[in-house]
Design a protein around this motif. Structure first.
Motif, PDB file in Angstrom:
ATOM      1  N   TRP A 100     -18.208  26.574  18.816  1.00 17.02           N
ATOM      2  CA  TRP A 100     -19.292  26.185  19.729  1.00 17.02           C
ATOM      3  C   TRP A 100     -20.606  26.249  18.962  1.00 17.02           C
ATOM      4  O   TRP A 100     -20.865  27.250  18.275  1.00 17.02           O
ATOM      5  N   THR A 101     -21.367  25.190  19.073  1.00 14.71           N
ATOM      6  CA  THR A 101     -22.634  25.118  18.349  1.00 14.71           C
ATOM      7  C   THR A 101     -23.766  24.869  19.330  1.00 14.71           C
ATOM      8  O   THR A 101     -23.619  24.060  20.249  1.00 14.71           O
ATOM      9  N   VAL A 102     -24.871  25.565  19.147  1.00 13.62           N
ATOM     10  CA  VAL A 102     -26.071  25.330  19.957  1.00 13.62           C
ATOM     11  C   VAL A 102     -27.103  24.661  19.052  1.00 13.62           C
ATOM     12  O   VAL A 102     -27.461  25.196  18.004  1.00 13.62           O
ATOM     13  N   SER A 103     -27.563  23.485  19.474  1.00 21.02           N
ATOM     14  CA  SER A 103     -28.532  22.739  18.684  1.00 21.02           C
ATOM     15  C   SER A 103     -29.949  23.077  19.179  1.00 21.02           C
ATOM     16  O   SER A 103     -30.218  22.993  20.374  1.00 21.02           O
ATOM     17  N   VAL A 104     -30.816  23.465  18.254  1.00 24.73           N
ATOM     18  CA  VAL A 104     -32.204  23.793  18.608  1.00 24.73           C
ATOM     19  C   VAL A 104     -33.100  22.677  18.084  1.00 24.73           C
ATOM     20  O   VAL A 104     -33.052  22.345  16.898  1.00 24.73           O
ATOM     21  N   GLU A 105     -33.868  22.071  18.990  1.00 26.17           N
ATOM     22  CA  GLU A 105     -34.604  20.854  18.631  1.00 26.17           C
ATOM     23  C   GLU A 105     -36.034  20.889  19.159  1.00 26.17           C
ATOM     24  O   GLU A 105     -36.394  21.724  19.967  1.00 26.17           O
ATOM     25  N   GLY A 106     -36.833  19.943  18.676  1.00 28.63           N
ATOM     26  CA  GLY A 106     -38.171  19.730  19.222  1.00 28.63           C
ATOM     27  C   GLY A 106     -39.241  20.564  18.554  1.00 28.63           C
ATOM     28  O   GLY A 106     -39.205  20.802  17.341  1.00 28.63           O
ATOM     29  N   ILE A 165     -39.131  24.608  27.792  1.00 31.04           N
ATOM     30  CA  ILE A 165     -37.839  24.569  27.105  1.00 31.04           C
ATOM     31  C   ILE A 165     -36.855  23.852  28.016  1.00 31.04           C
ATOM     32  O   ILE A 165     -36.754  24.178  29.209  1.00 31.04           O
ATOM     33  N   ALA A 166     -36.148  22.875  27.461  1.00 32.00           N
ATOM     34  CA  ALA A 166     -35.059  22.203  28.192  1.00 32.00           C
ATOM     35  C   ALA A 166     -33.731  22.725  27.665  1.00 32.00           C
ATOM     36  O   ALA A 166     -33.574  22.940  26.464  1.00 32.00           O
ATOM     37  N   PHE A 167     -32.788  22.941  28.572  1.00 30.65           N
ATOM     38  CA  PHE A 167     -31.436  23.400  28.220  1.00 30.65           C
ATOM     39  C   PHE A 167     -30.449  22.329  28.678  1.00 30.65           C
ATOM     40  O   PHE A 167     -30.629  21.733  29.740  1.00 30.65           O
ATOM     41  N   GLU A 168     -29.411  22.133  27.895  1.00 30.65           N
ATOM     42  CA  GLU A 168     -28.427  21.090  28.207  1.00 30.65           C
ATOM     43  C   GLU A 168     -27.013  21.661  28.144  1.00 30.65           C
ATOM     44  O   GLU A 168     -26.672  22.384  27.207  1.00 30.65           O
ATOM     45  N   ARG A 193     -40.773  26.815  31.980  1.00 23.35           N
ATOM     46  CA  ARG A 193     -42.014  26.864  31.217  1.00 23.35           C
ATOM     47  C   ARG A 193     -41.844  27.962  30.168  1.00 23.35           C
ATOM     48  O   ARG A 193     -41.111  28.920  30.400  1.00 23.35           O
ATOM     49  N   ILE A 194     -42.545  27.843  29.042  1.00 22.43           N
ATOM     50  CA  ILE A 194     -42.410  28.840  27.972  1.00 22.43           C
ATOM     51  C   ILE A 194     -42.730  30.251  28.470  1.00 22.43           C
ATOM     52  O   ILE A 194     -42.038  31.210  28.125  1.00 22.43           O
ATOM     53  N   THR A 241     -34.148  22.495  23.730  1.00 24.24           N
ATOM     54  CA  THR A 241     -35.225  21.663  23.179  1.00 24.24           C
ATOM     55  C   THR A 241     -36.577  22.201  23.625  1.00 24.24           C
ATOM     56  O   THR A 241     -36.831  22.345  24.826  1.00 24.24           O
ATOM     57  N   PHE A 242     -37.421  22.487  22.648  1.00 30.29           N
ATOM     58  CA  PHE A 242     -38.789  22.915  22.933  1.00 30.29           C
ATOM     59  C   PHE A 242     -39.634  21.652  23.039  1.00 30.29           C
ATOM     60  O   PHE A 242     -39.558  20.779  22.181  1.00 30.29           O
ATOM     61  N   GLN A 243     -40.397  21.537  24.106  1.00 31.37           N
ATOM     62  CA  GLN A 243     -41.130  20.286  24.304  1.00 31.37           C
ATOM     63  C   GLN A 243     -42.464  20.477  25.016  1.00 31.37           C
ATOM     64  O   GLN A 243     -42.700  21.509  25.643  1.00 31.37           O
ATOM     65  N   GLU A 244     -43.314  19.440  24.902  1.00 28.84           N
ATOM     66  CA  GLU A 244     -44.643  19.490  25.519  1.00 28.84           C
ATOM     67  C   GLU A 244     -44.570  19.170  27.003  1.00 28.84           C
ATOM     68  O   GLU A 244     -45.393  19.633  27.777  1.00 28.84           O
ATOM     69  N   THR A 245     -43.594  18.336  27.372  1.00 28.57           N
ATOM     70  CA  THR A 245     -43.546  17.827  28.746  1.00 28.57           C
ATOM     71  C   THR A 245     -42.468  18.530  29.569  1.00 28.57           C
ATOM     72  O   THR A 245     -41.471  19.018  29.034  1.00 28.57           O
TER      73      THR A 245
END
Ligand SMILES: Nc1nc2c(c(=O)[nH]1)N[C@H]1C(S)=C(S)[C@@H](COP(=O)(O)O)O[C@H]1N2
Ligand SMILES: [Mo]
Length: 313
Positions: A100-106, A165-168, A193-194, A241-245
């Motif tokens: 199992w892999t968790v991808s960290v993006e953004g 932060i978005a989680f999928e 929200r962060i 995913t760390f994001q602005e929106t």
């Protein structure tokens, strides 16, 4: 949650072992019942699965009694497995949790793919006993095993532009056959929200009752946010995913009038189709009053100062 109502039947308010036994007793008649009682009593409620080493325990449910292992692992919402609450426990075997892999993006210092075993070595495990409240007006008290989300966020070093932060959840219709039907737009997405994500109560769980997390509860990694409705607690996470929106979360996208981004537990803001003033604790008969922020208001209310919580539901 589409077309759901608070839909508890007798089996939700009766401990499962009692309910099952009563049904068997009725089927077998009085003579058979005596032989049946002993083994089923011994088995009822025993936690199962690989044991985890827990460094410390933090009780955050005011000493309220734990919901039984059988109920926590046998009464689940996991739409990718099934849309009723009893089936996920039976069908979770289709979910393969290793590798199992968790991808960290953004918006993060170093985007990376983290193997779950590596992630587990980064943080000592804690037990956190939290009250949990579903949007459908039932609740549980659950001893989670995991680590604070804040510890992971700190280690990943988001940039100054990261506000959410978005989680999928995993998308794989072979392992999660509910994804063959457009019940929600898959994959399931949730977000915080962060400042919510780094609140000390926000938690990532890898276990229950000191045992490795069962598939139906969101193995191998799921979010736990005890002051929000249960649907924020996204299961089987593969991407962060760390994001602005603000993320377009799955339930808010499918039913915006019923499910918001914030989803803070709020007895004063009803779901359009039912009241949120009370809840049924699984295993109890009488309804309890629902507490603002699920009883965690003292700790989290400052996150929302100046916000209209009727609009930001
Ligand atoms: N991926 C995914 N995560 C999910 C869900 C889901 O259907 N799919 N259901 C949510 C809802 S509505 C609730 S109440 C909790 C239930 O968690 P539990 O089954 O471990 O009690 O999981 C949440 N996380
Ligand atoms: Mo839920």
């Amino acid at each position: 949650m589409r077309s759901w109502r608070p839909d508890l039947t007798e089996k939700d308010v009766t401990p499962k072992e009692t309910y099952l036994r009563r049904r068997e007793i009725l089927q077998m008649g009085a003579a058979g019942a005596t032989t049946l009682l002993v083994p089923s009593l011994a088995k009822a409620g025993e936690p199962q699965g690989q044991q985890l080493t827990v460094a410390r325990k933090i009780e955050k449910a005011g000493g309220e009694g734990l919901t039984s292992w059988d109920s926590v692992t046998g009464y689940n919402n996991f739409y990718e497995l099934a849309s009723d609450k009893e089936s996920p426990a039976r069908s979770a075997g289709s979910l393969k949790v290793r590798p199992w892999t968790v991808s960290v993006e953004g918006e993060v210092k170093q985007p990376q793919k983290i193997d779950i075993e590596t992630l587990l070595r980064w943080f000592p495990l804690e037990e956190r006993i939290y009250r949990m409240r579903c949007v459908e007006a039932w609740s549980m008290v659950i001893p989670w095993t995991g680590f604070p989300l804040a510890d992971l966020v700190k280690r990943l070093e988001p940039t100054s532009r990261a506000r959410f932060i978005a989680f999928e959840t995993l998308f794989d219709p072979e392992q999660l056959p509910g994804q063959k039907r457009p019940l929600l737009s898959w994959p399931y997405i949730e977000g915080l929200r962060i400042d919510e994500a780094t609140h000390p109560l926000a938690f990532l769980s890898v276990g229950l009752y000191g045992r490795v997390l069962p598939g139906q509860n969101g193995a191998p990694l799921r979010l736990v946010v005890p002051w929000k409705y249960g649907f924020k607690g996204i299961k089987s996470i593969v991407r962060i995913t760390f994001q602005e929106t603000q993320p377009k979360t799955a339930w808010a996208a499918s039913q915006p009038s019923e499910y918001g981004f914030y989803a803070n537990v709020n007895p004063e803001v009803d779901h359009p189709r039912w009241s949120q003033a009370r809840e049924r604790r699984i295993g109890e008969f009488l309804r309890r009053k629902t507490l603002p922020f699920n009883g965690y208001a003292d700790e989290v209310v400052s996150l929302y100062s100046g916000m209209d919580l009727r609009k930001n539901f």
